[in-house]
Motif scaffolding. Structure first.
Motif, PDB file in Angstrom:
ATOM      1  N   LEU A 196       0.821  -1.207   0.000  1.00  0.00           N
ATOM      2  CA  LEU A 196       0.000   0.000   0.000  1.00  0.00           C
ATOM      3  C   LEU A 196       0.858   1.261   0.000  1.00  0.00           C
ATOM      4  N   THR A 197       1.959   1.231   0.742  1.00  0.00           N
ATOM      5  CA  THR A 197       2.849   2.392   0.802  1.00  0.00           C
ATOM      6  C   THR A 197       4.081   2.222  -0.098  1.00  0.00           C
ATOM      7  N   HIS A 198       4.058   1.218  -0.966  1.00  0.00           N
ATOM      8  CA  HIS A 198       5.154   0.991  -1.907  1.00  0.00           C
ATOM      9  C   HIS A 198       5.208   2.140  -2.910  1.00  0.00           C
ATOM     10  N   PRO A 199       6.395   2.631  -3.263  1.00  0.00           N
ATOM     11  CA  PRO A 199       6.463   3.773  -4.196  1.00  0.00           C
ATOM     12  C   PRO A 199       5.898   3.479  -5.574  1.00  0.00           C
ATOM     13  N   HIS A 200       5.792   2.197  -5.958  1.00  0.00           N
ATOM     14  CA  HIS A 200       5.286   1.862  -7.286  1.00  0.00           C
ATOM     15  C   HIS A 200       3.819   1.445  -7.273  1.00  0.00           C
ATOM     16  N   CYS A 201       3.169   1.486  -6.124  1.00  0.00           N
ATOM     17  CA  CYS A 201       1.736   1.185  -6.067  1.00  0.00           C
ATOM     18  C   CYS A 201       0.968   2.377  -6.639  1.00  0.00           C
ATOM     19  N   ILE A 202       0.084   2.123  -7.614  1.00  0.00           N
ATOM     20  CA  ILE A 202      -0.622   3.217  -8.283  1.00  0.00           C
ATOM     21  C   ILE A 202      -2.125   3.192  -8.030  1.00  0.00           C
ATOM     22  N   GLY A 203      -2.598   2.294  -7.170  1.00  0.00           N
ATOM     23  CA  GLY A 203      -4.030   2.285  -6.883  1.00  0.00           C
ATOM     24  C   GLY A 203      -4.426   1.100  -6.038  1.00  0.00           C
ATOM     25  N   VAL A 204      -5.549   1.238  -5.326  1.00  0.00           N
ATOM     26  CA  VAL A 204      -6.090   0.187  -4.478  1.00  0.00           C
ATOM     27  C   VAL A 204      -7.509  -0.121  -4.949  1.00  0.00           C
ATOM     28  N   ILE A 205      -7.814  -1.417  -5.127  1.00  0.00           N
ATOM     29  CA  ILE A 205      -9.134  -1.836  -5.582  1.00  0.00           C
ATOM     30  C   ILE A 205      -9.695  -2.805  -4.537  1.00  0.00           C
ATOM     31  N   ALA A 206     -10.717  -2.376  -3.802  1.00  0.00           N
ATOM     32  CA  ALA A 206     -11.324  -3.193  -2.744  1.00  0.00           C
ATOM     33  C   ALA A 206     -12.564  -3.875  -3.303  1.00  0.00           C
ATOM     34  N   LEU A 207     -12.492  -5.200  -3.492  1.00  0.00           N
ATOM     35  CA  LEU A 207     -13.562  -5.944  -4.158  1.00  0.00           C
ATOM     36  C   LEU A 207     -14.076  -7.108  -3.325  1.00  0.00           C
ATOM     37  N   THR A 208     -13.843  -7.108  -2.022  1.00  0.00           N
ATOM     38  CA  THR A 208     -14.314  -8.217  -1.202  1.00  0.00           C
ATOM     39  C   THR A 208     -15.842  -8.171  -1.114  1.00  0.00           C
ATOM     40  N   ASP A 209     -16.438  -9.298  -0.676  1.00  0.00           N
ATOM     41  CA  ASP A 209     -17.896  -9.344  -0.528  1.00  0.00           C
ATOM     42  C   ASP A 209     -18.342  -8.921   0.862  1.00  0.00           C
ATOM     43  N   ASP A 210     -17.434  -8.315   1.623  1.00  0.00           N
ATOM     44  CA  ASP A 210     -17.726  -7.846   2.976  1.00  0.00           C
ATOM     45  C   ASP A 210     -17.610  -6.325   2.998  1.00  0.00           C
ATOM     46  N   ASP A 211     -18.725  -5.653   3.241  1.00  0.00           N
ATOM     47  CA  ASP A 211     -18.707  -4.189   3.243  1.00  0.00           C
ATOM     48  C   ASP A 211     -17.791  -3.623   4.315  1.00  0.00           C
ATOM     49  N   GLN A 212     -17.735  -4.283   5.474  1.00  0.00           N
ATOM     50  CA  GLN A 212     -16.879  -3.775   6.552  1.00  0.00           C
ATOM     51  C   GLN A 212     -15.410  -3.878   6.178  1.00  0.00           C
ATOM     52  N   ALA A 213     -15.043  -4.963   5.499  1.00  0.00           N
ATOM     53  CA  ALA A 213     -13.655  -5.096   5.047  1.00  0.00           C
ATOM     54  C   ALA A 213     -13.324  -4.027   4.005  1.00  0.00           C
ATOM     55  N   ASN A 214     -14.236  -3.787   3.066  1.00  0.00           N
ATOM     56  CA  ASN A 214     -14.004  -2.743   2.063  1.00  0.00           C
ATOM     57  C   ASN A 214     -13.914  -1.366   2.709  1.00  0.00           C
ATOM     58  N   LEU A 215     -14.728  -1.143   3.736  1.00  0.00           N
ATOM     59  CA  LEU A 215     -14.675   0.130   4.451  1.00  0.00           C
ATOM     60  C   LEU A 215     -13.332   0.298   5.153  1.00  0.00           C
ATOM     61  N   ALA A 216     -12.846  -0.788   5.784  1.00  0.00           N
ATOM     62  CA  ALA A 216     -11.544  -0.728   6.453  1.00  0.00           C
ATOM     63  C   ALA A 216     -10.426  -0.465   5.451  1.00  0.00           C
ATOM     64  N   ILE A 217     -10.500  -1.069   4.270  1.00  0.00           N
ATOM     65  CA  ILE A 217      -9.494  -0.840   3.235  1.00  0.00           C
ATOM     66  C   ILE A 217      -9.534   0.624   2.785  1.00  0.00           C
ATOM     67  N   ALA A 218     -10.743   1.146   2.607  1.00  0.00           N
ATOM     68  CA  ALA A 218     -10.882   2.541   2.173  1.00  0.00           C
ATOM     69  C   ALA A 218     -10.282   3.497   3.205  1.00  0.00           C
ATOM     70  N   ILE A 219     -10.532   3.226   4.491  1.00  0.00           N
ATOM     71  CA  ILE A 219      -9.987   4.086   5.547  1.00  0.00           C
ATOM     72  C   ILE A 219      -8.464   4.000   5.565  1.00  0.00           C
ATOM     73  N   ALA A 220      -7.936   2.776   5.479  1.00  0.00           N
ATOM     74  CA  ALA A 220      -6.481   2.606   5.493  1.00  0.00           C
ATOM     75  C   ALA A 220      -5.837   3.304   4.299  1.00  0.00           C
ATOM     76  N   ALA A 221      -6.441   3.170   3.119  1.00  0.00           N
ATOM     77  CA  ALA A 221      -5.886   3.822   1.933  1.00  0.00           C
ATOM     78  C   ALA A 221      -5.931   5.343   2.075  1.00  0.00           C
ATOM     79  N   ARG A 222      -7.007   5.843   2.660  1.00  0.00           N
ATOM     80  CA  ARG A 222      -7.135   7.298   2.813  1.00  0.00           C
ATOM     81  C   ARG A 222      -6.108   7.854   3.787  1.00  0.00           C
ATOM     82  N   LEU A 223      -5.800   7.105   4.865  1.00  0.00           N
ATOM     83  CA  LEU A 223      -4.898   7.612   5.896  1.00  0.00           C
ATOM     84  C   LEU A 223      -3.436   7.297   5.604  1.00  0.00           C
ATOM     85  N   LEU A 224      -3.157   6.090   5.085  1.00  0.00           N
ATOM     86  CA  LEU A 224      -1.771   5.673   4.884  1.00  0.00           C
ATOM     87  C   LEU A 224      -1.227   6.072   3.512  1.00  0.00           C
ATOM     88  N   ALA A 225      -2.105   6.160   2.516  1.00  0.00           N
ATOM     89  CA  ALA A 225      -1.649   6.510   1.162  1.00  0.00           C
ATOM     90  C   ALA A 225      -2.676   7.426   0.512  1.00  0.00           C
TER      91      ALA A 225
END
Length: 579
Positions: A196-225
């Motif tokens: 997620l914080t790798h210099p060559h990472c160009i995007g995060v795609i959260a596609l799990t079938d769990d809304d809470q997991a996707n929400l956690a990914i969105a929060i982590a991406a917003r705060l960490l990258a």
């Protein structure tokens, strides 16, 4: 920068912890055996008393305990020494049996396999030196996304909670290696390990079938990258609102997207057909379908998808009857309680007078059963069929519904449109604001030029990196129009099989389907639709000076650096033409 791997993920320390007791036992047996052998009395060849040194005792026990066996050294053993060696042999057998049993149990231990896989995954991610997307979830949608990225030549890194799905990745024969980890993508530490914080990472795609997991990914991406675009799937409106509240850039609800498409089809059918032709899977043929009719509709199943369909029809003032096992009369719609797979429930809902039906349950078998029964009762019915699983594609293809809604495909198309051609999103937004006559004219023009096969969509920015040849000419003041560029590099008299859909300029001046005499400026970004070959030709034209010169003047430049220098010296420099 990624943090170092925590100690509990280290294979070395994990092995030491699991083998601590067997190793202590084995070391203890060897130590006691060596000590006893140094104390046991013996004699040398001359008959004098002799005892083994610690070195000779350790040497003898080492090859005896490992079943190598070199004999008695340095002298023939006495009976007391042979008795003690016999005891040591049985002790070592017990020690080695216990140790080897522990090793075999450790090799089959899930924690060790997970630790080995985690370390290998982290090393593979750290070695990446090219752009990649972090894909969280490898279900049907994740697989389609990874396959599309692989065709585009873009790497993907996958996190998936199901170990069986992770194992499927190696079976799909990707051109590029796809590092994958079986772990919870909602864990921020896991996301950091995945790059997620790798210099060559160009995007995060959260596609799990769990809304809470996707929400956690969105929060982590917003705060960490925060610089990375995050595309997050959301199945519930509350989750979408929560994601939007802290600035998630792209929130994708497939049912909401289709409800917007249906509302547009009811309100502006030609605009809907134009959007469907532009956003389909490139290379597939789109048939001119009949438009969803206005009139009485029946919605079978009032779950998430059914509610979105009812809302879309309410927005267009289309009367709706809802069939559901759990009828909840609301005063605004007619409800029928029952199983919509049966003909009786459909007759109660007025299937004979209905113009369309939405098969919206969560079961593919039930949806097909509803569709077959409804078509038998009313052959002219417009059928919208929900397909939940990609594996049932053959069954749905055989039925030939007017519209088949596949959530995984909707999410895939949306993600690819955002990732590969960001300019497509504002273009589609502009198209939705146009009237029916404009959309009909554009659709007829584009399909007459390119056919009904879904074109490839690509954007090109006129800068020194993407279009060096064209950029240099524009900076010298030359006036070059779109019509001058859209020529075949093999025969400049023939037009390229592509069209410019949208022109975006840095001064916020945007042109929708610009005319051929529109001049190009440095910094412009063009959205093009056409065949794969034509778009590659266009990329060559704007990047290669020889090809561009042939397109503009009809003359071939001399090849090679020396000939170019000689030709430039032979002809006088032309004065710059200012726009």
């Amino acid at each position: 920068m990624q943090r170092p791997l925590p100690r509990h993920h280290s294979i070395f320390f994990l092995i030491l912890r699991r083998l601590r007791a067997p190793l202590i036992l084995l070391i203890g047996i060897i130590a006691v055996s060596v000590l006893g052998l140094t104390l046991a009395p013996g004699v040398d060849e001359a008959g004098k008393p002799h005892t083994l040194s610690f070195f000779h005792a350790f040497y003898f026990i080492s090859y005896t305990a490992t079943t190598i066996g070199f004999g008695e050294i340095p002298h023939t053993f006495s009976d007391q020494q042979r008795l003690w060696v016999t005891v040591c042999i049985y002790l070592s057998v017990i020690g080695w049996a216990y140790t080897l049993g522990s090793v075999f149990r450790l090799l089959s231990d899930r924690s060790l396999r997970q630790a080995v896989a985690t370390q290998g995954f982290v090393r593979a991610v750290r070695r990446l030196r090219e752009p990649f997307y972090l894909v969280c979830g490898y279900g049907e949608t994740g697989r389609l996304i990874c396959q599309a990225l692989d065709r585009m030549g873009v790497r993907a890194v996958v996190i998936e909670l199901d170990d069986d799905k992770v194992g499927e990745i190696d079976l799909h024969s990707y051109t590029l290696d796809v590092p994958a980890l079986c772990a919870d993508a909602g864990n921020p530490e896991t996301l950091e390990f995945a790059g997620l914080t790798h210099p060559h990472c160009i995007g995060v795609i959260a596609l799990t079938d769990d809304d809470q997991a996707n929400l956690a990914i969105a929060i982590a991406a917003r705060l960490l990258a925060p610089r990375l675009p995050a595309l997050c799937r959301a199945e519930h409106r509350e989750t979408s609102a929560n994601m939007a509240s802290f600035g998630t850039r792209h929130i994708i609800d497939p049912f909401e997207r289709f409800s917007e498409t249906l509302a547009l089809a009811l309100h502006a059918p030609k605009a809907s057909q134009l959007l469907g032709w532009l956003t389909g899977l490139p290379g597939t043929r789109v048939e001119r379908r009949r438009d969803p009719p206005r009139g009485h509709w029946i919605v079978c199943g009032h779950g998430r998808f059914g509610r979105w369909m009812v809302d879309a029809m309410d927005a267009e003032a289309v009367p709706v009857t809802i069939i559901d096992l759990d009828a909840r009369p609301d005063g605004a719609h007619r409800w029928v309680q029952g199983d919509s797979t049966g003909a009786e429930s459909l007759r109660q809902a007025g299937i004979d007078q209905a113009t369309g039906i939405v098969c919206a349950t969560s079961s593919d078998v039930d949806n097909l059963s509803i569709a077959v029964t409804a078509r038998a009762l009313n052959p002219e019915l417009f059928v919208i069929l929900r397909q939940n699983h990609e594996a049932n594609h053959a069954l749905f293809e055989a039925f030939d519904a007017d519209i088949t809604v596949v959530p995984s495909r909707i999410i895939t198309h949306e993600c690819l449109a955002i990732l590969s051609t960001p300019l497509l999103v504002p273009f589609l937004r502009e198209v939705r604001t146009r009237d029916e006559d404009w959309c009909d004219t554009r659709l007829e023009h584009l399909t007459a030029r390119l056919g009904w096969t879904v074109p490839e969509i690509r954007s090109e920015r006129i800068n020194l990196h993407r279009a060096p040849a064209l950029y240099r000419r524009l900076m010298r003041g030359e006036r070059i129009t779109l019509e001058m560029l859209l020529r075949s590099p093999s025969e400049r008299g023939a037009a390229l099989e592509c069209e410019v859909l949208f022109l975006d300029r840095d001064d916020d001046h945007h042109l929708l389907t610009p005319e051929g005499d529109t001049p190009i400026r440095a910094g412009d970004e063009l959205l093009l639709a056409g065949t794969h070959r034509a778009l590659n030709d266009f990329s060559l034209i704007i990047a290669n000076e020889h090809t561009l010169n042939y397109i503009l003047t009809g003359q071939d430049l001399p090849g090679g650096w020396i000939w170019e220098k000689l030709s430039h010296r032979a002809r006088p420099a032309a004065p710059p033409k200012l726009p």
